[in-house]
Structure formats: C-alpha cells, structure tokens
Design an enzyme around this catalytic site. Sequence first.
Site, mmCIF file in Angstrom:
data_model
loop_
_atom_site.group_PDB
_atom_site.id
_atom_site.type_symbol
_atom_site.label_atom_id
_atom_site.label_comp_id
_atom_site.label_asym_id
_atom_site.label_seq_id
_atom_site.Cartn_x
_atom_site.Cartn_y
_atom_site.Cartn_z
ATOM 1 N N LYS A 40 0.832 -1.208 0.000
ATOM 2 C CA LYS A 40 0.000 0.000 0.000
ATOM 3 C C LYS A 40 0.866 1.257 0.000
ATOM 4 O O LYS A 40 0.583 2.215 -0.720
ATOM 5 C CB LYS A 40 -0.957 0.002 1.202
ATOM 6 C CG LYS A 40 -1.821 1.264 1.202
ATOM 7 C CD LYS A 40 -3.180 1.104 1.764
ATOM 8 C CE LYS A 40 -4.005 2.376 1.517
ATOM 9 N NZ LYS A 40 -5.287 2.361 2.154
ATOM 10 N N ASN B 274 -9.009 -0.389 -4.795
ATOM 11 C CA ASN B 274 -10.461 -0.550 -4.616
ATOM 12 C C ASN B 274 -10.970 -1.843 -5.243
ATOM 13 O O ASN B 274 -12.179 -1.986 -5.478
ATOM 14 C CB ASN B 274 -11.203 0.638 -5.236
ATOM 15 C CG ASN B 274 -10.894 1.911 -4.503
ATOM 16 O OD1 ASN B 274 -10.748 1.898 -3.286
ATOM 17 N ND2 ASN B 274 -10.756 3.010 -5.223
ATOM 18 N N HIS C 294 -19.138 -2.035 -1.739
ATOM 19 C CA HIS C 294 -19.818 -0.846 -1.227
ATOM 20 C C HIS C 294 -21.319 -0.910 -1.524
ATOM 21 O O HIS C 294 -22.144 -0.447 -0.726
ATOM 22 C CB HIS C 294 -19.225 0.429 -1.840
ATOM 23 C CG HIS C 294 -17.884 0.795 -1.269
ATOM 24 N ND1 HIS C 294 -17.055 1.744 -1.836
ATOM 25 C CD2 HIS C 294 -17.234 0.355 -0.170
ATOM 26 C CE1 HIS C 294 -15.951 1.846 -1.110
ATOM 27 N NE2 HIS C 294 -16.035 1.021 -0.094
HETATM 28 P P1 NAD Z 1 -14.264 -1.219 12.790
HETATM 29 O O1 NAD Z 1 -13.474 -0.002 12.968
HETATM 30 O O2 NAD Z 1 -15.745 -1.112 12.876
HETATM 31 O O3 NAD Z 1 -13.739 -2.304 13.810
HETATM 32 C C1 NAD Z 1 -14.366 -3.572 13.823
HETATM 33 C C2 NAD Z 1 -14.840 -3.946 15.239
HETATM 34 O O4 NAD Z 1 -13.720 -4.394 15.986
HETATM 35 C C3 NAD Z 1 -15.447 -2.819 16.020
HETATM 36 O O5 NAD Z 1 -16.509 -3.312 16.793
HETATM 37 C C4 NAD Z 1 -14.306 -2.385 16.916
HETATM 38 O O6 NAD Z 1 -14.734 -1.736 18.088
HETATM 39 C C5 NAD Z 1 -13.662 -3.693 17.239
HETATM 40 N N1 NAD Z 1 -12.271 -3.672 17.597
HETATM 41 C C6 NAD Z 1 -11.298 -2.865 17.128
HETATM 42 N N2 NAD Z 1 -10.105 -3.253 17.576
HETATM 43 C C7 NAD Z 1 -10.331 -4.312 18.361
HETATM 44 C C8 NAD Z 1 -9.492 -5.183 19.098
HETATM 45 N N3 NAD Z 1 -8.167 -5.067 19.056
HETATM 46 N N4 NAD Z 1 -10.052 -6.171 19.827
HETATM 47 C C9 NAD Z 1 -11.402 -6.349 19.816
HETATM 48 N N5 NAD Z 1 -12.241 -5.583 19.129
HETATM 49 C C10 NAD Z 1 -11.703 -4.581 18.393
HETATM 50 O O7 NAD Z 1 -13.972 -1.902 11.368
HETATM 51 P P2 NAD Z 1 -12.635 -2.105 10.518
HETATM 52 O O8 NAD Z 1 -12.829 -3.363 9.797
HETATM 53 O O9 NAD Z 1 -11.436 -1.909 11.331
HETATM 54 O O10 NAD Z 1 -12.691 -0.888 9.493
HETATM 55 C C11 NAD Z 1 -13.717 -0.785 8.547
HETATM 56 C C12 NAD Z 1 -13.819 0.649 8.098
HETATM 57 O O11 NAD Z 1 -12.597 1.041 7.464
HETATM 58 C C13 NAD Z 1 -14.912 0.881 7.096
HETATM 59 O O12 NAD Z 1 -15.639 2.025 7.459
HETATM 60 C C14 NAD Z 1 -14.168 1.127 5.794
HETATM 61 O O13 NAD Z 1 -14.863 1.966 4.925
HETATM 62 C C15 NAD Z 1 -12.906 1.756 6.281
HETATM 63 N N6 NAD Z 1 -11.761 1.630 5.370
HETATM 64 C C16 NAD Z 1 -11.055 2.739 5.087
HETATM 65 C C17 NAD Z 1 -9.952 2.669 4.270
HETATM 66 C C18 NAD Z 1 -9.119 3.884 4.033
HETATM 67 O O14 NAD Z 1 -8.236 3.850 3.177
HETATM 68 N N7 NAD Z 1 -9.329 4.957 4.778
HETATM 69 C C19 NAD Z 1 -9.570 1.439 3.706
HETATM 70 C C20 NAD Z 1 -10.318 0.302 4.032
HETATM 71 C C21 NAD Z 1 -11.421 0.406 4.861
HETATM 72 N N1 GLY Z 2 -8.547 1.462 0.467
HETATM 73 C C1 GLY Z 2 -8.317 2.171 -0.740
HETATM 74 C C2 GLY Z 2 -7.273 3.215 -0.660
HETATM 75 O O1 GLY Z 2 -6.731 3.515 0.363
HETATM 76 O O2 GLY Z 2 -6.976 3.809 -1.652
#
Ligand code: NAD
Ligand code: GLY
Length: 369
Positions: free
Chosen positions: A233, A251, A258
Amino acid sequence: MTHTHQTLTVDLGDRSYPIYIGSGLLRQPQLLAPHIAGKQILVVTNTTVAALYLDTLIAGLESLQIEGLQLDRLVLEDGEQHKHLDTVSLVFDHLLQQRHNRTTTLIALGGGVIGDMTGFAAAAYQRGVNFIQVPTTLLSQVDSSVGGKTGVNHPLGKNMIGAFHQPQCVLIDTQSLATLPARELSAGLAEVIKYGLIADASFFEWLSLNIEQLKQLEPALISQAIYRSCACKAEIVADDEREQGRRALLNFGHTFGHAVETQMGYGQWLHGEAVGAGMAMAADLSHRLGWIDWPTVERISRLLEASGLPLWGPDQMAANDYLQHMQVDKKVTDGTIRLILLEQLGAAVVTSEFSSELLHQTLSHQSVC
Ligand code: NAD
Ligand code: GLY
C-alpha cells in the site's frame, strides 16, 4: 520491556511518515514522541477499544512526561452505523470545549471506523491539524490507517464525504489482534488477500499456504502479512497519493462491496466481508471476459473461503440493486461504471471495457458454463 519492531516509510516528500509494526508497541510510547508537536493531545476511540487499550495508551503518553501536556480522551459509540457527520461533530465539540489549538495532535485508537472519522476531524479542524493512527483491527492495520483517506458514510453512499489527510505516523501493535473477534479477523484478511490479487501473485501463493496459521495469529506470519500488505500500500500511495490513476487498484472488489454495504445498511455486512464477496464477483467478471481462467477463479474462491469470507453478496440483492449503488461509486465518470478487474492473478486494471450483459450475468450470479 523493549519490543523489536519493523519500520516502513510512506514516501511523500516532506509529508513522509513511518509505519511501525511489532508486537507490544502500545507499550512503546517513545515511538510516538517525535510525532507529537504541541502540548495538546486528543485520543479518540470507541467503547469497545477503550475498555481494552485506552488505559495502556494513556499511561504510555503520560510516561513521556511532556511538560504541560493536556491529554484528553473521547470515547465514541462503536459501529459502522456511527460513521457519519454527526459523530465527527462530537469530535469538533470536544476539541472546541477543551480549547484545542492548531498544534494539537489527534490520536485514532481503534479500527477503520475510528481511524477514518478521526482523520477526517483532523483534516477539517481549524483547516487541518496533526493526527496519528494506532490501528487495532487487522483491516485497519493493513489498509485504512495507511494512505491518508479519511471520511464518513452518507445514507446514499459509502465513504462519500471525506478528505485526503496523511497521519504523522502509524503505530501497529500486532498483539492487539489477540482480542479481535474471528469474524473481524476474516474481514481484515480480505484486504490482505486483495494485495496478492492486484499486485503480488507470490504473496497470494504464500497466503494460500499459510492461511490456517494466519487465522491462528501465528506471530511471525501475521507480522509478515501486515508488513507485506503495508509495503504494497505504501508503494502505491507514494506513487499516486490522490488516486489519479494506479491507487484506484486498491479498490479491487470495493465497487461491488460498497453496493452490498449501502444496500444492507451500514454495519450489517462488515466492510471486509463485502469486499471479500466483491473480489469474488470481480474475479467472476474477469473470467467472463476471458481474462483469467476458471482454475484461477477457483483458487481465489478457495482462499476467500478458507479465510472465512463470503463468496457472494446477499441472496436478496438483485442485479438492479447493485447497479443502482454502483452508479454512486467514486470511480464513475460521465455515468460510466469503472471496475477493477484482473488481467491475471497479481495484475489488475481499472476498466470500463465490459459489456453490460456480462456485468449483469455476474451480478445475477448466472452460472458460467
Ligand atoms: P471497525 O473499525 O468497525 O472495527 C471492527 C470492530 O472491531 C469494532 O466493533 C471495533 O470496536 C472492534 N475492535 C477494534 N479493535 C479491536 C481489538 N483489538 N479487539 C477487539 N475488538 C476490536 O472496522 P474495521 O474493519 O477496522 O474498518 C472498517 C472501516 O474502514 C470501514 O468504514 C471502511 O470503509 C474503512 N476503510 C477505510 C480505508 C481507508 O483507506 N481509509 C480502507 C479500508 C477500509
Ligand atoms: N482502500 C483504498 C485506498 O486507500 O486507496
């Protein structure tokens, strides 16, 4: 106790920053010290992560003994359904009530939801303040904490409101994965597999061989998976920070995914689950176009399945449901849907070169033979 770690750099000139990866790094706050410029910090987290890791992070920051430090914390509700502008407003309220100035540093402690919202708050507060990512899910460690995409969802579209804003550093403590529910670990594996599919066939092979140990969080292997994902990345982001071209490959599977997330209601399908299903659909369409053969599609399906990921979207979603949401995708230009598809395993392209008939066949899950 001092823990060893690896460091990668996201090379963006004077906005370059390190990614620290290692076990027990939450207990190594000195890594954060050079990235805290002022005397104010706001740690943003959620109820679940606060109960697990907030005290450790706060104790570490206090141990730095920064003179006159104002160390605040804000604990938000947990869940993708809270990833919207009203929640970010709570961060602004707190920053203003506690009189944070332009030299403040926000620290995002949590998964991608907390990271995306905190980063967006940092991008907008007083037109931009520093922030640090401390990702605690596999998904956020391998993807969302790196690269500076921040933002929130809108009822009409996933991640439609946001900004590019790079962090000062990313601190990945692989030990935090020990408390992660298995379903969340699988969701994170989807983004790990993505790198193999779009950029690195040998990484895909390695994942296929080691998937059972990775699910068991075998320390050396999980660190290696995180390192290779972040390296992939970081290289793409350094090349195309603002997604003018190649970054769109990250993506892969997301346009389908999505659509699932928006249709089903945010939080019903985990982001990684929707991406996993989306990658299977993208592989299916790549095959219908004659780009990858059926055994390759099957290899991809096997790894997704072994990772605990769904191989297709929800049964109740019809082709038209997908198409409606796919029209709001950020890659749509002049009404044309553009998708990331596989030319071969390890090589992807952004393309609109597919017939609507083939896309319809994929979306309606028509049998291939
Ligand atoms: P999340 O942030 O909802 O975390 C998932 C769950 O795990 C939550 O309930 C959280 O409280 C819990 N959690 C977190 N750390 C924990 C731990 N160590 N132990 C136990 N529980 C824990 O979900 P995610 O999968 O981390 O992130 C998904 C989000 O990221 C989406 O909104 C997606 O759109 C976004 N995203 C953004 C990018 C970017 O480039 N900015 C890339 C991919 C995904
Ligand atoms: N997850 C897509 C990006 O960061 O570009």
